[in-house]
Design a protein around this motif. Structure first.
Motif, PDB file in Angstrom:
ATOM      1  N   ASN A   1       0.904  -1.205   0.003  1.00 35.26           N
ATOM      2  CA  ASN A   1       0.077  -0.060   0.052  1.00 35.26           C
ATOM      3  C   ASN A   1       0.872   1.281  -0.241  1.00 35.26           C
ATOM      4  OD1 ASN A   1       0.877  -0.570   2.548  1.00 35.26           O
ATOM      5  ND2 ASN A   1      -0.641   0.465   3.436  1.00 35.26           N
ATOM      6  N   LEU A   2       2.268   1.095   0.077  1.00 40.69           N
ATOM      7  CA  LEU A   2       2.967   2.105   0.330  1.00 40.69           C
ATOM      8  C   LEU A   2       3.776   2.320  -1.293  1.00 40.69           C
ATOM      9  CD1 LEU A   2       4.552   2.254   3.858  1.00 40.69           C
ATOM     10  CD2 LEU A   2       2.410   3.546   2.786  1.00 40.69           C
ATOM     11  N   VAL A   3       3.890   1.459  -2.007  1.00 45.99           N
ATOM     12  CA  VAL A   3       4.814   1.631  -3.199  1.00 45.99           C
ATOM     13  C   VAL A   3       4.419   2.570  -4.203  1.00 45.99           C
ATOM     14  CG1 VAL A   3       5.201   0.153  -5.533  1.00 45.99           C
ATOM     15  CG2 VAL A   3       4.971  -1.228  -3.132  1.00 45.99           C
ATOM     16  N   ALA A   4       2.826   2.766  -4.440  1.00 46.09           N
ATOM     17  CA  ALA A   4       2.727   4.101  -5.308  1.00 46.09           C
ATOM     18  C   ALA A   4       3.284   5.231  -4.814  1.00 46.09           C
ATOM     19  CB  ALA A   4       1.032   4.107  -5.633  1.00 46.09           C
ATOM     20  N   ALA A   5       3.060   5.530  -3.429  1.00 47.65           N
ATOM     21  CA  ALA A   5       3.436   6.802  -2.834  1.00 47.65           C
ATOM     22  C   ALA A   5       4.958   6.787  -2.966  1.00 47.65           C
ATOM     23  CB  ALA A   5       3.244   6.904  -1.492  1.00 47.65           C
ATOM     24  N   GLU A   6       5.803   5.613  -2.954  1.00 46.90           N
ATOM     25  CA  GLU A   6       7.183   6.022  -3.045  1.00 46.90           C
ATOM     26  C   GLU A   6       7.766   6.172  -4.401  1.00 46.90           C
ATOM     27  OE1 GLU A   6       9.884   5.742  -0.919  1.00 46.90           O
ATOM     28  OE2 GLU A   6       8.364   5.649   0.909  1.00 46.90           O
ATOM     29  N   LEU A   7       7.102   5.380  -5.316  1.00 47.84           N
ATOM     30  CA  LEU A   7       7.342   5.538  -6.844  1.00 47.84           C
ATOM     31  C   LEU A   7       7.181   6.971  -7.387  1.00 47.84           C
ATOM     32  CD1 LEU A   7       6.473   2.118  -8.404  1.00 47.84           C
ATOM     33  CD2 LEU A   7       8.801   3.098  -8.013  1.00 47.84           C
ATOM     34  N   PHE A   8       5.681   7.361  -7.152  1.00 47.47           N
ATOM     35  CA  PHE A   8       5.285   8.582  -7.791  1.00 47.47           C
ATOM     36  C   PHE A   8       5.086   9.926  -6.735  1.00 47.47           C
ATOM     37  CE2 PHE A   8       2.982   4.482  -9.588  1.00 47.47           C
ATOM     38  CZ  PHE A   8       4.054   4.264 -10.590  1.00 47.47           C
ATOM     39  N   GLY A   9       5.186   9.754  -5.626  1.00 40.44           N
ATOM     40  CA  GLY A   9       5.043  10.633  -5.114  1.00 40.44           C
ATOM     41  C   GLY A   9       3.689  10.892  -4.494  1.00 40.44           C
TER      42      GLY A   9
END
Length: 572
Positions: A245-253
């Motif tokens: 659930n944190l991957v999108a935030a880490e990749l795209f901000g």
């Protein structure tokens, strides 16, 4: 040196700054060009196209040591050459003078290779990143052992001279130089090195595949990144260590308020803008995030979570996995369009250590040097060296595989770690399911435990030699080899080999035992590639060369056929 260029820029620079070289020309005068009163307006100082290359090579015979070759040639159509299969001369297409001019240097390079073999070439690559996305050119360059690529966007005479000398050394030694990464002598690693140099020049993503511990992250950061975006940001993310659930935030901000507690911050793509982003364990990406990643790679723009405004990014993307993504595509768990966008035709596949056995000794010696490069390990080495009156700042570690200390020179400032006899045989026969990472951990523990014990016991000989005990190697392999791996009917676990056999009743216990032993010998023979010495190293203590005959006699006594099993081995 022969310069092949339709313009005069490289000639002027070379004649001004690289005067230690003699130059191959079409001129009959013997004095250097820069001293010649006729040098202005002279067209004899270089080759402008292939015909002049042929003329100059004929004049100088085998005395041309290196060629400096441009790529784009704005010359008359009659002076162009075409090599089938390269841009401008593709099968089934009309020859294109425009494409031939654009890639003429590659056509000349192929013909040079055909007519002059291993002649070293430095290929000037200004503004030709698109050329390295051409599969035919990339394939050619991947097989080039004696061509150096030089990006002259910010050309300097010093860097060019270094590249020229490297090309010459390659041809003289017949092998590539080692850098911070140990490449070894195996042909597979030599081709990977050339391939990495080629694909790094293009804008397409790079896919690296290989088992755990083969060096995927090191190749990305230490090899590809300096070639692709030297001096720029290198950013990495391991998708295997981040909650889904944190991957999108880490990749795209994220934008402020995108979710509870979210603040405005850039993701890894924005952080790496202008540089390189390495995404490890790409197979862990969910199907929804695969779609978002595909959009970023296609549009070269990223949208933060909670925003609608895309932001442009210029990033060299490298992804890595230890999974066969093509199988995941067939299963439907990995998007086919994303897989194609990751440029699988140009992927780098790192071989496991068990397929590079010819590199094992050199790799061990290389790793021992790295283990003692700095930190607490270095301090312990310096403490030991002081007992032999070796200056701490001058001591160097080295590895010997010889059981006879006399076979090794004393070597002022050298501390020898002795990995010989049964200790080396046990290490050499192991298959390293954890690959280079596992080998380095075993070696680090072996040399550090041994060195610490020697210092603690105060048992120091008359020479700076540290013997490594076989029992220590065995225990370290057992401790590190908890992961099982099935291969060719054998299971490797805790440093030992186990075989699954089919037990059937026979008329006597002896015949039952022979049937079981026969199955084990059969699987071991296939596993060892038909090498009785390797079988002996796994079955008997002592010298494998001397024991190989005993193993072969037992093999024959069990009624096994070398010819039949070699046929099976060749088809596996």
């Amino acid at each position: 040196m022969l310069i092949v260029d339709d313009e005069g820029g490289y000639v002027r620079m070379a004649h001004k700054f690289l005067r230690r070289y003699e130059y191959a020309t079409n001129c009959d005068l013997t004095n250097p060009c820069w001293e010649c009163p006729h040098r202005r307006g002279c067209d004899l100082k270089q080759a402008h196209h292939w015909t002049e290359v042929s003329q100059i090579m004929a004049r100088y015979g085998g005395d041309v040591d290196v060629v400096l070759l441009d790529i784009n040639f704005d010359i008359e159509a009659d002076d162009l050459i075409s090599e089938p299969g390269l841009p401008g001369a593709m099968p089934g297409q009309e020859p294109s003078p425009k494409e031939l001019r654009r890639f003429q240097g590659f056509h000349i390079l192929r013909r040079l290779r055909r007519e002059h073999g291993q002649l070293p070439v430095v290929l000037m690559t200004t503004n030709t990143a698109i050329a390295f996305n051409e599969p035919e050119i990339a394939a050619d360059l991947a097989d080039e052992e004696y061509t150096q690529l030089f990006d002259d966007a910010e050309i300097s005479a010093q860097s060019l001279a270094a590249k020229i000398e490297r090309a010459r050394r390659m041809a003289e030694s017949g092998q590539r130089e080692d850098g911070e990464f140990f490449w070894g002598q195996s042909r597979s690693m030599a081709r990977i090195r050339r391939w990495a140099e080629v694909v790094s020049k293009g804008d397409q993503p790079i896919l690296i595949q290989g088992e755990t511990g083969t060096g995927k992250s090191f190749i990305a950061e230490q090899v590809i990144h300096p070639l692709a975006r030297d001096g720029k940001t290198f950013c990495s993310i391991d998708l295997g260590t981040i909650p889904e659930n944190l991957v999108a935030a880490e990749l795209f901000g994220t934008a402020r308020g995108a979710y509870s507690g979210a603040v405005a911050r850039e993701g890894r793509f924005e952080y790496a803008d202008g540089g390189t982003l390495f995404i490890d364990e790409i197979g862990n990406l969910s199907m929804e995030l695969q779609k978002q990643l595909l959009t970023v790679l296609q549009d070269r723009r990223v949208t933060r979570l909670g925003e609608n405004k895309p932001r442009p990014v210029d990033v060299k993307v490298i992804v890595a996995t230890n999974e066969p993504l093509e199988e995941r595509v067939q299963e439907g768990s990995f998007r086919a369009d994303l897989y194609q966008r990751l440029n699988p035709a140009a992927r780098i596949v790192l071989p496991p250590l068990r397929e590079r056995r010819e590199d094992l000794r050199g790799l061990c010696a290389f790793l021992v040097q790295r283990i003692f490069a700095s930190g607490g390990n270095r301090k312990l080495l310096e403490e030991f060296a002081e007992l032999f009156h070796i200056r701490p700042d001058a001591v160097e570690p080295a590895l010997t595989f010889s059981p006879k200390l006399a076979d090794r020179p004393a070597g002022e400032g050298v501390v020898w770690f002795q990995l010989a006899g049964l200790a080396w045989q046990h290490l050499e026969s192991y298959d390293f399911p954890g690959n280079t990472r596992q080998l380095e951990m075993i070696l680090a523990n072996a040399v550090m435990f041994t060195l610490s014990d020697v210092l603690a016991a105060g048992r120091v000989g008359d020479r700076p030699v540290v013997p490594i005990d076989v029992q220590l190697i065995r225990s370290l392999i057992d401790a590190s080899g908890q992961v099982s791996r099935e291969r060719d009917g054998l299971i490797q676990k805790e440093g030992r080999y186990r075989c699954i056999v089919a037990v059937e009743p026979h008329d006597t216990l002896n015949n039952s035992s022979r049937a079981v032993e026969r199955q084990y010998f059969e699987d071991l023979y296939i596993h060892c590639g038909g090498d009785f010495e390797r079988m002996a190293a796994r079955l008997l203590e002592g010298n494998p060369s001397a024991n190989a005959r005993k193993v072969q006699l037992r093999f024959n006594n069990l009624g096994l056929s070398v010819r039949a099993l070699r046929d099976r081995f060749s088809t596996d």
